[in-house]
Design an enzyme around this catalytic site. Structure first.
Site, short mmCIF file in Angstrom:
data_model
loop_
_atom_site.label_atom_id
_atom_site.label_comp_id
_atom_site.label_asym_id
_atom_site.label_seq_id
_atom_site.Cartn_x
_atom_site.Cartn_y
_atom_site.Cartn_z
N ASP A 266 75.35 97.84 25.14
CA ASP A 266 74.09 97.16 25.40
C ASP A 266 73.92 96.77 26.87
O ASP A 266 74.87 96.82 27.66
CB ASP A 266 73.99 95.90 24.54
CG ASP A 266 73.57 96.21 23.11
OD1 ASP A 266 73.09 97.33 22.87
OD2 ASP A 266 73.72 95.33 22.25
N MET B 23 67.25 83.98 24.88
CA MET B 23 66.13 84.89 25.18
C MET B 23 64.81 84.13 25.24
O MET B 23 63.77 84.62 24.77
CB MET B 23 66.06 86.01 24.13
CG MET B 23 67.34 86.83 24.03
SD MET B 23 67.37 87.92 22.58
CE MET B 23 67.51 86.73 21.24
N LYS C 47 68.56 97.04 25.59
CA LYS C 47 67.17 96.59 25.52
C LYS C 47 67.02 95.47 26.53
O LYS C 47 67.82 94.54 26.58
CB LYS C 47 66.84 96.07 24.13
CG LYS C 47 67.11 97.04 22.99
CD LYS C 47 66.71 96.40 21.66
CE LYS C 47 67.08 97.29 20.48
NZ LYS C 47 68.52 97.25 20.19
#
Length: 252
Positions: A37, A172, A59
């Site tokens: 990732d 996030m 991502k």
């Protein structure tokens, strides 16, 4: 090629390569394929065999190298064609890492799986900064909440958490900081301490300390960017520099 298919989900920890587990390193050392990732420290790929296939599937914000379905399919396809696939994820695979979805997909295709837990940034980054998520008399629990749902709105859990004495860790959520602040202000919590930690555990780590009322300006002053973890609660005042960085504070 290893004829025996297997998928291992490995938590890489919050960024510092020393914070991956020994079991995680052992899994990497036997990998035939590694899917990793965006939040994984690429220095960990040094522990992967030279013959192993390495695939970036990260991502970041609105840019995804692959969709989640494509990642699921790649895991199974590589396991069937190459053998041992390691899915290397930042933090812990099961803390907003979609590890549960990947395990379920692999199981539906009859691929054996294993999980190596990782140190989640939700817990570790506060500790590395000397902020205890729980503290007798201040906080009896902590919540870990995503900053934005798949629909793009802030989690409804933030509205509930803002009305409790719990420490709240938001992952996030930097792009939603102003909205989160508004929720807390509407709950009458404008003076509640808050910290934002960028690139926690890494050499370029940054931190902004303030209150709900001041944190947007403090984050701008410190030029805080993603990836970042937001910590909200009275325990943030336990940071050794908290009082010194507040306006009108008096050093004792």
């Amino acid at each position: 090629m290893n004829a025996y298919p297997k998928i291992t989900l490995v938590g890489a920890g919050p960024g510092d390569t020393d914070l991956i587990s020994l079991k995680g390193l052992k899994a990497l050392s036997t990998a035939d394929v590694v899917l990793y990732d965006a939040l994984v420290n690429e220095a960990l790929l040094e522990y992967v065999p030279a013959t192993a296939v390495r695939v970036f599937v990260g991502k970041r914000a609105s840019h995804h190298a692959y969709s989640q379905l494509e990642i699921n399919q790649m895991l199974v396809a590589f396991a069937q064609s190459h053998g041992h696939v390691v899915r290397l994820k930042g933090g812990d695979p099961f803390v907003f890492g979609r590890g549960g979805e990947e395990i379920e997909y692999a199981a539906s295709r009859h691929i054996p799986t294993a999980v190596v837990p990782g140190i989640s940034s939700a817990i570790s980054l506060a500790g590395l900064q000397g902020i205890p998520l729980t503290y007798r008399g201040l906080s009896e629990s902590f919540w870990v909440i995503t900053g934005a749902t798949t629909a793009g709105s802030i989690s409804k859990d933030i509205y509930t958490a803002a009305r409790t004495a719990a420490t709240v860790v938001v992952l996030m959520g930097l792009n939603k900081l102003a909205e989160i602040v508004q929720v807390y202000q509407e709950a009458g919590r404008g003076q509640l301490p808050i910290a934002i930690i960028q690139n926690g555990s890494l050499p370029d780590e940054k931190i902004a300390l303030g209150t709900v009322d001041s944190i947007v300006a403090r984050a701008k002053e410190e030029q805080i960017g993603a990836p970042a973890v937001i910590i909200i609660g009275e325990v943030v005042a336990k940071h050794e520099h908290f009082a010194l960085e507040q306006p009108n504070s008096i050093a004792v």
